[in-house]
Write a protein that holds these residues in place. Structure first.
Motif, PDB file in Angstrom:
ATOM      1  N   LYS A 357      26.193 -10.267  12.164  1.00 26.21           N
ATOM      2  CA  LYS A 357      27.245 -11.003  12.844  1.00 26.21           C
ATOM      3  C   LYS A 357      26.797 -11.654  14.154  1.00 26.21           C
ATOM      4  O   LYS A 357      27.599 -11.979  14.997  1.00 26.21           O
ATOM      5  N   GLU A 499      37.616  -3.452   1.563  1.00 22.29           N
ATOM      6  CA  GLU A 499      37.545  -3.277   3.001  1.00 22.29           C
ATOM      7  C   GLU A 499      38.816  -3.825   3.646  1.00 22.29           C
ATOM      8  O   GLU A 499      39.347  -3.265   4.588  1.00 22.29           O
ATOM      9  N   HIS A 500      39.300  -4.915   3.048  1.00 24.70           N
ATOM     10  CA  HIS A 500      40.493  -5.543   3.594  1.00 24.70           C
ATOM     11  C   HIS A 500      41.668  -4.564   3.642  1.00 24.70           C
ATOM     12  O   HIS A 500      42.323  -4.392   4.661  1.00 24.70           O
ATOM     13  N   CYS A 503      41.288  -1.784   6.180  1.00 26.82           N
ATOM     14  CA  CYS A 503      41.544  -2.220   7.544  1.00 26.82           C
ATOM     15  C   CYS A 503      43.033  -2.365   7.780  1.00 26.82           C
ATOM     16  O   CYS A 503      43.562  -1.997   8.823  1.00 26.82           O
ATOM     17  N   ARG A 528      36.389  -5.041   9.777  1.00 25.23           N
ATOM     18  CA  ARG A 528      36.585  -6.490   9.785  1.00 25.23           C
ATOM     19  C   ARG A 528      36.770  -7.073  11.181  1.00 25.23           C
ATOM     20  O   ARG A 528      37.021  -8.259  11.337  1.00 25.23           O
TER      21      ARG A 528
END
Ligand code: ADP
Ligand code: MG
Length: 695
Positions: A357, A499-500, A503, A528
């Protein structure tokens, strides 16, 4: 020779195997004729003897014979045909719920009948429901089977009887010539030395009537052990070959003066434990050799692996090479980065950071400096694998939390430091405390060091298990802890791998907890979030500006906040033992008494109860790993695809643990005295199963 060809031919060479059947066979791992031979029975049926009806026991599967005394259709809750059979020693009822008119007319009083089925308790007497049956002539003996009947694991659309026939065909091609014996005398398993591979295969597919059935069912029979042993040996040989290939390469000799390391030891606020000293010493010895180190360091959560890694990195840099340290998550990599900067920059060692990132310009700059050799130690995530990452003079690869990475990835990173014949040293670290014999199997290409001692002054974590309908009590407990200036982790888990959703759940939990506990300062981290935002929250928590941190399992590894004394894990039953142990390792890192609350959603399965109980009872990572292994199996614990562990056809790493201890020696004997046979052995068992890429 012709016969030999038969075993390695595709199954379609057999009678009765067309494309459809071949497709189904692939589902059970069978492609070649010989694969059928390694497809072993799950259990056996005994059709070799007639059981007198007077001697029947419940649940037994038996062959019986008798004369029908009475046959009648009953109209109870379900219409059924009942045949009362006796043989002079006792009686039994055969019960059919589905029957044709023709059957009804055949199964009449006075007929002699032979049945195979399971003995059950009926309303009036012992029964067999829908047995396999055969009507016999009135007089004369009818032969029984000569061997126990194998029952194979099969798949939809592939009938047990068809599979049995195919395996019989394959067995008819089996002899010493088609399946030569490869084990040499010095490498044989003592307890089943009398079985050649051919004998063993024949025995397990067609055990004689006097075979010890229970022993076979328990998988303890010497013939079975013989097969498992050979498979495990083939796996061991594969790993050893991998190791040997690496050992052909040279590696830079990394050996520096003691004062470089001493500089770090001097600023650490603690002395190393004896275990840390010992393991550091083992690592340094390896690095001083002109052969690539291949070492695995095992140490429970909190045993202090990071400082050992740092000492190795210092040694590499002081010897003029670069080192790289890779961690499985961004959060953990960042923490390592910060720790390394703290420890190493005062010594003028430049530490660089590489993660997914990063902004493009940050990344470009970092990569240029890495390639130019201005950065000596790179820390990051798997972003380090990418082709654009080029080192100047990589001498040491450190991989943290090995179980998250596969063999492939491990080798990929190592290859970054390779030129034609030189390779960097490799150090892998794991907190998954794998029992030694298993580690020797899964990581047979690595030497193993164990940090088997915790730094002093740790207070063991007290663990409680609660249903989630007591959530209210748990929230009160959280409040109480924060009143005492302690900090709290609240971990949200979801069964979905998304993952969404994870979160989302963490966000919702944080909001609802904040509603229930308006006075508390609550932070949230999940996968995220932007690195910078996560960073801000983590730092705030670390510095005590937050009372509670709501998080997904991203905090599982590594993160260090000694003032945190309570951890709540929601839906704990959904996580593996090792993972829960890792999470719990986030608390109890200081001197204060710490607690972990495992919340589950009732009802809890028996298995779930056993697992959570195990965590409540012990803090010992090794014991937990052993239990995890028994409950979930090694594939799950280690992640079968994540290691060099293949899917075994015969061997079972739990049942066959006793074999593992002799494996190392046997493999060495084979490699030394019969290298050709060793190759053939690997081919026989794993020809197309293990692919390590370019090694
Ligand atoms: P892990 O083995 O889980 O990676 P870490 O390296 O993160 O463990 O160490 C856990 C904590 O213990 C860190 O805060 C570290 O500074 C501390 N620590 C490491 N070694 C010692 C030691 N010998 N004595 C006291 N504390 C130590
Ligand atoms: Mg660690």
């Amino acid at each position: 020779m012709a016969a030999d060809k038969q075993l390695s031919q595709p199954v379609t060479a057999l009678k009765g195997v067309g494309d459809k059947v071949a497709e189904r066979l692939i589902k059970i791992g069978v492609q070649q004729v010989q694969d059928l031979l390694f497809h072993l029975p799950l259990r056996y049926q005994d059709r070799t003897r007639l059981m007198p009806l007077g001697a029947l026991r419940l649940q037994q599967e038996v062959l019986i014979e008798g004369v029908i005394q009475l046959s009648q259709v009953k109209f109870g809750r379900r219409r059924s045909l009942l045949c009362h059979v006796s043989d002079g020693t006792g009686a039994i009822i055969l019960r059919f719920f589905h029957f044709s008119k023709a059957q009804q007319q055949q199964l009449t009083k006075g007929r002699r009948i032979r049945c195979f089925g399971e003995v059950r308790n009926g309303p009036a007497s012992l029964e067999m429901v829908h047995p396999e049956y055969q009507l016999l002539a009135e007089e004369g003996a009818v032969p029984v089977e000569n061997e126990l009947t194998p029952v194979y694991p099969t798949t939809e659309g592939l009938h047990q009887l068809s599979l049995r026939k195919l395996i019989k065909q394959a067995l008819s091609c089996l002899d010493q010539e088609t399946m030569p014996e490869l084990l040499i005398d010095g490498a044989r398993l003592h307890q089943s030395a009398e079985y050649s591979l051919v004998d063993a295969l024949q025995y397990v597919h067609q055990p004689p009537p006097d075979a010890p059935v229970q022993q076979l069912l328990d998988r303890h029979h010497p013939a079975q052990k013989r097969l498992a042993y050979e498979e495990l040996l083939a796996q061991q040989l594969t790993m050893k070959k991998l190791r040997a290939q690496t050992q052909h390469h040279t590696a830079p000799v990394l050996q520096a003066k003691q004062d470089k390391r001493q500089a770090l030891l001097d600023v650490l606020p603690f002395p190393l434990t004896q275990a840390q000293k010992r393991v550091t010493h083992e690592i340094l010895q390896d690095m001083a050799e002109p052969r690539p180190m291949q070492r695995l360091v095992q140490g429970d959560v909190g045993s202090g692996k990071t400082v050992v890694a740092a000492l190795a990195a210092i040694e590499a840099v002081a010897s003029g090479c670069q080192a790289v340290m890779m961690a499985p998550t961004e959060l953990l990599a960042e923490q390592h980065f910060r720790t390394f900067v703290n420890w190493l920059s005062p010594m003028n060692i430049e530490v660089g950071w590489c993660a997914g990132k990063q902004t493009t310009s940050e990344r470009k700059q970092m990569l240029a400096r890495l390639q130019a050799g201005e950065i000596s130690v790179a820390v990051g995530t798997h972003a380090l694998f990418q082709d654009e990452v080029v080192f100047n003079n990589l001498g040491l690869v450190i991989i943290d939390e090995q179980h998250r990475f596969g063999v492939h990835q491990r080798l990929a990173l190592r290859d970054k430091g390779c030129d034609i014949d030189s390779m960097p040293h490799q150090l892998v670290m794991t907190a998954t405390p794998i029992p030694r014999t298993l580690a020797m199997t899964a990581y047979a290409d690595l030497n193993i060091s164990v940090i088997d001692e915790m730094p002093p002054g740790r207070t063991p974590v007290t663990t409680v298990v609660l249903p989630d309908n007591r959530r209210h009590d748990v929230i009160e407990r959280v409040y109480a802890a924060c009143q005492q200036q302690r900090q709290v982790y609240w971990v949200c888990t979801l069964i979905e791998e998304s993952e969404h959703l994870q979160c989302q759940a963490a966000e919702d939990t944080a909001t609802s907890l904040q509603d229930s506990l308006p006075d508390l300062r609550i932070g949230l981290v999940h996968g995220r979030m932007k690195t910078k935002d996560k960073d801000t929250v983590m730092t705030a928590f670390k510095e005590g500006q937050l009372d509670m941190l709501v998080a997904t399992t991203v905090i599982e590894v590594g993160v260090d906040v000694p003032n945190a004394s309570l951890m709540v894990i929601e839906n704990a039953e959904r996580l593996g033992l090792a993972q829960l142990h890792q999470l719990r390792g986030r608390v109890g890192r200081g001197q204060i008494e710490s607690h972990c609350v495992l919340m589950y959603h009732p009802p809890l399965s028996e298995n779930g109860q056993a697992r959570l109980k195990c965590l409540r009872e012990t803090n010992d990572g090794f014991k937990i790993a052993q239990r995890d292994l028994e409950i979930r199996g090694p594939g799950e614990v280690l992640g079968t695809r994540q290691t060099g562990l293949p899917q075994f056809r015969v061997a079972d790493l739990i049942d066959d643990q006793d074999l593992l201890s002799v494996m190392d020696n046997a493999a060495n004997v084979m490699l030394k005295e019969a290298p050709k046979q060793a190759d053939a052995l690997v081919n026989r068992w794993f020809a197309h199963k293990i692919d390590f890429g370019n090694v």
